[in-house]
Design a protein around this motif. Structure first.
Motif, PDB file in Angstrom:
ATOM      1  N   VAL A  53       0.841  -1.207   0.000  1.00 24.44           N
ATOM      2  CA  VAL A  53       0.000   0.000   0.000  1.00 24.44           C
ATOM      3  C   VAL A  53       0.874   1.255   0.000  1.00 24.44           C
ATOM      4  N   ASN A  62       2.309   1.732  -3.437  1.00 23.36           N
ATOM      5  CA  ASN A  62       1.297   2.150  -4.410  1.00 23.36           C
ATOM      6  C   ASN A  62       0.946   3.626  -4.264  1.00 23.36           C
ATOM      7  N   ILE A  82      -8.228   6.962  -0.703  1.00 23.16           N
ATOM      8  CA  ILE A  82      -9.357   6.054  -0.914  1.00 23.16           C
ATOM      9  C   ILE A  82     -10.183   6.497  -2.120  1.00 23.16           C
ATOM     10  N   GLU A 140      -8.794   5.614  -5.295  1.00 17.88           N
ATOM     11  CA  GLU A 140      -8.660   4.146  -5.426  1.00 17.88           C
ATOM     12  C   GLU A 140      -7.235   3.758  -5.811  1.00 17.88           C
ATOM     13  N   TRP A 148      -5.782  -1.310  -3.084  1.00 20.85           N
ATOM     14  CA  TRP A 148      -6.953  -2.150  -2.851  1.00 20.85           C
ATOM     15  C   TRP A 148      -6.625  -3.258  -1.853  1.00 20.85           C
ATOM     16  N   GLU A 149      -7.632  -3.644  -1.083  1.00 20.80           N
ATOM     17  CA  GLU A 149      -7.471  -4.769  -0.170  1.00 20.80           C
ATOM     18  C   GLU A 149      -7.345  -6.041  -0.983  1.00 20.80           C
ATOM     19  N   ARG A 163     -10.510  -8.505  -1.050  1.00 19.17           N
ATOM     20  CA  ARG A 163     -11.806  -7.897  -1.310  1.00 19.17           C
ATOM     21  C   ARG A 163     -11.632  -6.668  -2.195  1.00 19.17           C
ATOM     22  N   SER A 164     -12.667  -6.333  -2.934  1.00 17.18           N
ATOM     23  CA  SER A 164     -12.605  -5.166  -3.817  1.00 17.18           C
ATOM     24  C   SER A 164     -12.954  -3.914  -3.027  1.00 17.18           C
ATOM     25  N   VAL A 165     -12.070  -3.582  -2.091  1.00 21.57           N
ATOM     26  CA  VAL A 165     -12.291  -2.428  -1.213  1.00 21.57           C
ATOM     27  C   VAL A 165     -11.083  -1.502  -1.305  1.00 21.57           C
ATOM     28  N   PRO A 166     -11.277  -0.236  -1.694  1.00 21.71           N
ATOM     29  CA  PRO A 166     -10.139   0.695  -1.744  1.00 21.71           C
ATOM     30  C   PRO A 166      -9.625   0.995  -0.343  1.00 21.71           C
ATOM     31  N   LEU A 167      -8.315   1.167  -0.223  1.00 21.53           N
ATOM     32  CA  LEU A 167      -7.677   1.367   1.074  1.00 21.53           C
ATOM     33  C   LEU A 167      -7.100   2.773   1.202  1.00 21.53           C
TER      34      LEU A 167
END
Length: 349
Positions: free
Chosen positions: A213, A216, A239, A242, A245-246, A249-253
């Motif tokens: 993370v 990125n 977040i 985007e 991403w986790e 899961r398709s969840v932005p971090l």
């Protein structure tokens, strides 16, 4: 209060407040939500700074500490009630899974207030129960700093400068450390070594993917145009953009590091203001050392929590529990500022 009576830390907080407010105004697609989150903790600082500066007989701070005691008790009761239902659950295959709890931060970030309590028994009851609560949260960041906070308390209360009652102090310190170790060992064994495995797997899981993370977010920041590098993209924009991403899961971090988050959200200008604020907090810590031991110890605990949370988690985008730490900075700075104003008045006379 005139502008000359504002402290240096207070001045930096006000600069931060105006900068993030203007930044949010130009960058937000959800202005009310983002503005509320971005300016909440600076406003909390200003409020409690003003209260503390004008609290000449200390009655408001005493009232605050009474409220904090009640709040800690309520938070602990609520936490243990919910944790008894959510700490362990089972997957569809019947595998036992231990779920971590972010609710622990509403307790853990209140614990530095224990250093300001006059009743030492209640202080250590809060710290030890808080340690137990942290252990069953399975949150690595809290498990890192909570033992350090307890050690700070034990050192100053029972070890530093205790020549006349050295054996008694060592015995009491050993008892508290023994209780802490037993609590860790008991919960770790109860969960089949889950806590220990969480730390053993840091290298393999890169801190739950945090290193990836970080890379990125920094990579995305480097690709920004110059104006966004300087001014940032707005509150919580990691977040929103985007960037990371986790994994499962398709969840932005978010950035999971406040320094990287501030750089991305508020640019180089915001980053420098944030560093200046931290510098002023450090100066506050060393100023209060020779004036009030309790506030000195509390601020050490706050700074330990602040550094750990900032490096591996977040405070800046979660202003609710960050406000607990900010209140201690504010009332400390306010009392020192009041003392400074008194000394200046005496000099003029």
């Amino acid at each position: 209060m005139d502008i000359k009576s504002i402290s240096k830390l207070g001045g930096v907080v006000i600069i931060w407040l105006f900068y993030v407010a203007i930044n949010t105004l130009f960058n937000s697609n959800d202005l009310f939500k983002d503005l509320r989150e971005a300016i909440w903790w600076p406003l909390i600082f200003i409020l409690f700074f003003l209260i503390s500066t004008n609290d000449h007989d200390g009655k408001y701070v005493k009232l605050l500490l009474k409220f904090i005691k009640v709040l800690i008790i309520i938070e602990l009761i609520q936490y243990f009630a919910l944790r008894s239902m959510t700490a362990v659950y089972f997957s569809s295959s019947g595998k036992q899974i231990f779920g971590s709890s972010n609710q622990i931060f509403y307790i853990a970030l209140l614990l530095p207030f224990a250093f300001l309590f006059n009743n030492k028994r209640f202080k250590y009851l809060v710290l030890l129960v808080g340690l137990f609560a942290v252990l069953i949260s399975f949150k690595r960041s809290a498990i890192i700093y909570m033992p350090l906070v307890l050690l700070i308390a034990i050192y100053f209360d029972f070890l530093k400068g205790r020549k006349n009652s050295f054996i008694k102090s060592i015995l009491i310190a050993t008892i508290f450390l023994g209780i802490s170790f037993f609590s860790y060992d008991y919960i770790d064994n109860l969960t089949g070594g889950h806590i220990a495995s969480r730390f053993e797997n840091i290298e393999n899981d890169k801190g739950s993917g945090r290193l990836d993370v970080f890379n990125n977010v920094l990579s995305a920041y480097q690709k920004k145009p110059l104006e966004l590098k300087l001014l940032g993209s707005g509150h919580n924009s990691v977040i929103k953009d985007e960037v990371a991403w986790e994994a499962d899961r398709s969840v932005p971090l978010s950035a999971h590091n406040d320094f990287i988050e501030v750089l991305y959200d508020f640019g180089i200008i915001g980053f420098l203001i944030y560093l200046l604020m931290i510098f002023q907090v450090l100066k506050l810590l060393f100023r209060v050392k020779y004036i009030d031991p309790k506030y000195f110890h509390a601020n050490i605990a706050v700074f330990v929590i602040f550094v750990v949370m900032s490096m591996v988690s977040h405070l800046i985008i979660y202003p609710t529990y960050f406000a607990f730490l900010v209140i201690i900075w504010a009332i400390t700075d306010g009392q020192l500022n009041e003392l400074k104003q008194k000394l200046l008045t005496l000099k003029r006379q």
